[in-house]
Design a protein around this motif. Structure first.
Motif, mmCIF file in Angstrom:
data_model
loop_
_atom_site.group_PDB
_atom_site.id
_atom_site.type_symbol
_atom_site.label_atom_id
_atom_site.label_comp_id
_atom_site.label_asym_id
_atom_site.label_seq_id
_atom_site.Cartn_x
_atom_site.Cartn_y
_atom_site.Cartn_z
ATOM 1 N N VAL A 172 -60.334 -12.861 17.694
ATOM 2 C CA VAL A 172 -60.756 -12.087 17.558
ATOM 3 C C VAL A 172 -59.299 -11.732 16.687
ATOM 4 O O VAL A 172 -59.004 -11.418 16.092
ATOM 5 C CB VAL A 172 -61.243 -10.683 17.834
ATOM 6 C CG1 VAL A 172 -60.512 -10.414 19.470
ATOM 7 C CG2 VAL A 172 -61.832 -10.503 17.203
ATOM 8 N N LEU A 173 -58.439 -11.812 17.919
ATOM 9 C CA LEU A 173 -56.944 -11.401 17.980
ATOM 10 C C LEU A 173 -56.227 -12.036 16.708
ATOM 11 O O LEU A 173 -55.173 -12.055 16.426
ATOM 12 C CB LEU A 173 -56.051 -11.100 18.966
ATOM 13 C CG LEU A 173 -54.480 -10.581 19.311
ATOM 14 C CD1 LEU A 173 -54.824 -9.089 18.833
ATOM 15 C CD2 LEU A 173 -54.052 -10.376 20.535
ATOM 16 N N ASN A 174 -56.214 -13.644 16.524
ATOM 17 C CA ASN A 174 -55.837 -14.475 15.592
ATOM 18 C C ASN A 174 -55.000 -14.269 14.610
ATOM 19 O O ASN A 174 -53.326 -14.372 14.458
ATOM 20 C CB ASN A 174 -56.560 -15.950 16.270
ATOM 21 C CG ASN A 174 -56.819 -17.185 17.163
ATOM 22 O OD1 ASN A 174 -55.581 -16.216 18.325
ATOM 23 N ND2 ASN A 174 -57.321 -17.645 17.150
ATOM 24 N N VAL A 175 -56.145 -13.665 13.792
ATOM 25 C CA VAL A 175 -55.649 -13.096 12.293
ATOM 26 C C VAL A 175 -55.197 -11.680 12.282
ATOM 27 O O VAL A 175 -53.961 -11.590 11.254
ATOM 28 C CB VAL A 175 -56.444 -13.149 11.548
ATOM 29 C CG1 VAL A 175 -57.560 -14.755 11.035
ATOM 30 C CG2 VAL A 175 -57.631 -12.418 11.953
ATOM 31 N N ALA A 176 -54.567 -10.937 13.850
ATOM 32 C CA ALA A 176 -54.362 -9.842 13.243
ATOM 33 C C ALA A 176 -52.852 -9.990 14.216
ATOM 34 O O ALA A 176 -51.510 -9.074 14.120
ATOM 35 C CB ALA A 176 -54.791 -9.338 14.367
ATOM 36 N N MET A 204 -63.207 -15.281 14.915
ATOM 37 C CA MET A 204 -62.271 -15.606 13.300
ATOM 38 C C MET A 204 -62.674 -14.615 11.972
ATOM 39 O O MET A 204 -61.867 -13.975 11.839
ATOM 40 C CB MET A 204 -62.434 -17.009 13.640
ATOM 41 C CG MET A 204 -61.847 -17.854 14.554
ATOM 42 S SD MET A 204 -61.763 -19.813 14.088
ATOM 43 C CE MET A 204 -61.085 -19.874 12.972
ATOM 44 N N VAL A 205 -64.262 -14.473 11.788
ATOM 45 C CA VAL A 205 -64.250 -13.820 11.053
ATOM 46 C C VAL A 205 -64.032 -12.486 11.068
ATOM 47 O O VAL A 205 -62.954 -11.234 10.215
ATOM 48 C CB VAL A 205 -65.301 -13.918 10.198
ATOM 49 C CG1 VAL A 205 -66.665 -13.271 9.189
ATOM 50 C CG2 VAL A 205 -66.075 -15.428 10.360
ATOM 51 N N SER A 206 -64.661 -11.358 11.818
ATOM 52 C CA SER A 206 -64.681 -9.404 12.411
ATOM 53 C C SER A 206 -63.357 -9.347 12.521
ATOM 54 O O SER A 206 -62.957 -8.294 11.833
ATOM 55 C CB SER A 206 -65.470 -9.486 13.439
ATOM 56 O OG SER A 206 -64.878 -9.999 14.796
ATOM 57 N N GLY A 207 -62.455 -10.266 13.143
ATOM 58 C CA GLY A 207 -60.604 -9.958 13.147
ATOM 59 C C GLY A 207 -60.156 -9.714 11.817
ATOM 60 O O GLY A 207 -59.350 -8.947 12.123
ATOM 61 N N ASP A 238 -58.053 -5.588 8.541
ATOM 62 C CA ASP A 238 -57.771 -5.111 6.608
ATOM 63 C C ASP A 238 -57.786 -3.927 6.645
ATOM 64 O O ASP A 238 -57.452 -2.635 6.010
ATOM 65 C CB ASP A 238 -58.450 -6.723 6.501
ATOM 66 C CG ASP A 238 -57.606 -7.340 5.876
ATOM 67 O OD1 ASP A 238 -56.224 -7.349 6.370
ATOM 68 O OD2 ASP A 238 -58.038 -8.342 4.948
ATOM 69 N N THR A 239 -59.378 -3.754 7.866
ATOM 70 C CA THR A 239 -59.928 -2.217 7.456
ATOM 71 C C THR A 239 -59.474 -0.821 8.221
ATOM 72 O O THR A 239 -59.205 0.130 8.188
ATOM 73 C CB THR A 239 -61.420 -2.402 7.671
ATOM 74 O OG1 THR A 239 -61.875 -3.125 8.763
ATOM 75 C CG2 THR A 239 -62.173 -3.170 6.128
ATOM 76 N N LEU A 240 -58.951 -1.258 9.517
ATOM 77 C CA LEU A 240 -59.480 -0.258 11.142
ATOM 78 C C LEU A 240 -57.956 -0.902 11.714
ATOM 79 O O LEU A 240 -57.352 0.086 12.411
ATOM 80 C CB LEU A 240 -60.370 0.001 12.011
ATOM 81 C CG LEU A 240 -61.689 0.282 11.557
ATOM 82 C CD1 LEU A 240 -62.258 0.218 11.972
ATOM 83 C CD2 LEU A 240 -61.882 1.339 10.197
ATOM 84 N N GLY A 241 -57.085 -1.363 11.036
ATOM 85 C CA GLY A 241 -55.809 -2.194 12.093
ATOM 86 C C GLY A 241 -56.274 -2.495 13.411
ATOM 87 O O GLY A 241 -57.492 -2.467 13.562
ATOM 88 N N TRP A 242 -55.167 -4.011 13.665
ATOM 89 C CA TRP A 242 -55.569 -4.728 14.672
ATOM 90 C C TRP A 242 -55.834 -3.549 16.049
ATOM 91 O O TRP A 242 -56.846 -4.549 16.951
ATOM 92 C CB TRP A 242 -53.839 -4.700 15.698
ATOM 93 C CG TRP A 242 -53.318 -4.449 15.479
ATOM 94 C CD1 TRP A 242 -51.825 -3.789 15.349
ATOM 95 C CD2 TRP A 242 -52.541 -4.367 17.186
ATOM 96 N NE1 TRP A 242 -51.304 -2.907 16.037
ATOM 97 C CE2 TRP A 242 -51.613 -3.194 17.315
ATOM 98 C CE3 TRP A 242 -53.569 -4.655 18.166
ATOM 99 C CZ2 TRP A 242 -51.144 -3.000 18.373
ATOM 100 C CZ3 TRP A 242 -53.702 -4.356 19.410
ATOM 101 C CH2 TRP A 242 -51.874 -3.086 19.727
ATOM 102 N N SER A 286 -57.950 -1.826 16.202
ATOM 103 C CA SER A 286 -59.321 -2.042 16.224
ATOM 104 C C SER A 286 -60.323 -3.587 16.742
ATOM 105 O O SER A 286 -61.544 -3.372 17.404
ATOM 106 C CB SER A 286 -60.213 -1.985 15.213
ATOM 107 O OG SER A 286 -59.784 -2.935 14.521
ATOM 108 N N THR A 287 -59.493 -4.386 16.927
ATOM 109 C CA THR A 287 -60.122 -5.715 18.066
ATOM 110 C C THR A 287 -59.969 -5.810 19.002
ATOM 111 O O THR A 287 -60.911 -5.937 20.015
ATOM 112 C CB THR A 287 -59.379 -6.551 17.013
ATOM 113 O OG1 THR A 287 -58.027 -6.410 17.713
ATOM 114 C CG2 THR A 287 -59.105 -7.111 15.930
#
Length: 471
Positions: free
Chosen positions: A48-52, A172-175, A180-184, A186-187
């Motif tokens: 979940v953190l990868n894309v952030a 991967m998808v939800s991250g 994009d919507t709530l900031g890193w 939120s993950t």
């Protein structure tokens, strides 16, 4: 039996009605939900953190090289302490340790959410990994001791394996959406909330489970295996960023191999070993874990290189890439729905071999990708490979744990979950370094795909030959 009239019952034989497969009771479904939710939560944390990471690094002031530690700080304790906590749970109570792990994971996720500098964030990640090292083996051993060997356990492990595979994809998808919507942050908040929900439900549903005898903990074995795994995971994770030329990488790699070798020697002489060497000499345990190591390490690697391929070569957006892996997740769910039936028909060992070979063949199909096209092929091939991967996950878990007494389930599931975590951790560093040696990203992706396909097919054939001798 079919019901006949009194006059006809004596005149002919009545064919028995096939017995319906056992179904899960309402309470059993709730227990399975709690255990699977915990496993899903840990799998989600891996991705979940990868894309952030880029946004996170800019916000906290983490350098590019420091971002690696956002992943490594979690991987080190989560992989290094699995066997130790699996054995402690056997001795002192699986339910008790499971609840402690959930509490640690939830508090650590909250710390990571509120992190005010790099040190506080990395501390939260390390504690998350420690909590995961408790949750994964205790949750798996609670599952295998709650559901008896046979159709019920097959079904329970099928659902658990599906959610484990799906959690990585959903992360991967939800991250990306959450960042994009709530900031890193939120993950991490998502993980803290999930831990609280499971922690509230678990005490009411789970029964305590432990071995009847209380032997002493094998301290020398615990020190050598934990130190060896920590050193090895550190070396491979750091090599993914800087290669194998660094002094620290070489030292920790040698230290890890030396400590794991010492662990084998210690276990051969221990009166109460952390890992029973006779268990490791069982072909089902040895070859089952070999199959698990191959399927986990190579599937995570393929997902990693395909992400680079789709975004950097084909210039897909984060949403487009997420949709590709969303289809992969649906394929995993579909495979999980039928996995128990397939295992029931062909057996766990044969299913494991077929799944490894199928995964290798479909990954090999990715060699048909082009430098400027290939989204459809990538989507179809990785989805089919993921379905086979899901079959391998379930089949290898059943292969390793079948026939193992309840008192040793923590040891067996500790090996299963250690294989999972080590596979996920070492696959990307090993082949990631291999991909960077090529002249272009496209050449590197093709090399990784070819090597992964060959290893999976070779492993499938080896596992098939090894398990055939146990039949």
């Amino acid at each position: 039996m079919a019901i006949e009239s009194p006059t006809s019952a004596s005149s002919r034989t009545v064919a028995p009605v096939p017995e319906a497969p056992p179904s899960l009771s309402g309470r059993a479904r709730l227990v399975l939900f709690v255990l699977c939710a915990a496993q899903f939560m840990v799998a989600l944390d891996f991705s979940v953190l990868n894309v952030a990471l880029p946004v996170l690094g800019e916000d906290l002031g983490l350098s590019r090289s420091g971002l690696q530690w956002a992943v490594t700080a979690f991987a080190l304790p989560s992989g290094g302490f699995l066997l130790l906590f699996g054995r402690i749970a056997d001795l002192y109570g699986r339910r008790r340790l499971f609840l402690v792990g959930l509490a640690v994971f939830g508090a650590a996720s909250l710390l990571a959410t509120l992190a005010w500098n790099p040190a506080s964030f990395l501390a939260g990640r390390a504690l998350q990994g420690l909590g995961a090292a408790v949750i994964v083996p205790t949750g798996m051993s609670l599952l295998t001791t709650t559901f008896p060997e046979g159709p019920l356990r097959d079904r329970a492990l099928g659902i658990s394996g599906t959610l484990l595979s799906l959690g990585f994809t959903v992360g991967m998808v939800s991250g990306g959406v959450l960042t994009d919507t709530l900031g890193w942050r939120s993950t991490m908040a998502l993980l803290a909330g999930a831990a609280v929900i499971v922690l509230l439900l678990a005490p009411r549903l789970l029964a305590e489970s432990r071995t009847p005898e209380r032997p002493k903990l094998d301290v020398p074995g615990a020190v050598t295996v934990t130190g060896g795994l920590l050193s090895l995971i550190y070396a491979l994770s750091t090599a993914a960023e800087r290669g194998f030329g660094g002094t620290d990488v070489r030292i920790t790699l040698v230290l890890g191999v030396a400590l794991l070798t010492a662990f084998v020697v210690v276990e051969s002489r221990s009166a109460a070993p952390l890992v029973s060497l006779p268990m490791l000499r069982r072909r089902t345990v040895a070859f089952g874990n070999l199959g698990g190591l191959a399927t986990f390490s190579l599937m995570s690697t393929i997902v990693f290189v395909l992400t680079l391929y789709l975004q950097e070569l084909l210039h897909l957006s984060a949403l487009g890439t997420g949709l590709v892996f969303g289809v992969q997740g649906l394929a995993s769910v579909a495979a999980g729905m039928y996995a128990a039936r397939i295992v029931g028909r062909f057996g766990a060992r044969r299913t494991l071999v077929m799944s490894l070979l199928g995964q290798g063949v479909f990954i090999g199909a990715l060699l048909g990708l082009g430098e400027d096209s290939g989204v459809l092929l990538a989507t179809v091939a990785v989805s089919l490979a993921s379905a086979c991967h899901l079959g391998a996950i379930i089949a290898y878990g059943l292969t390793v744990t079948s026939g193992v007494p309840d008192g040793e389930q923590g040891l067996a599931t500790g090996l299963v979950t250690t294989t999972q975590q080590v596979g996920i951790t070492v696959g990307i560093p090993l082949l990631g370094v291999l991909s960077t040696t090529q002249g272009s990203l496209f050449d590197g992706v093709r090399l990784v795909v070819a090597v992964a396909a060959v290893i999976l097919i070779a492993t499938g054939l080896l596992v098939g030959a090894g398990l055939r001798r146990t039949a």
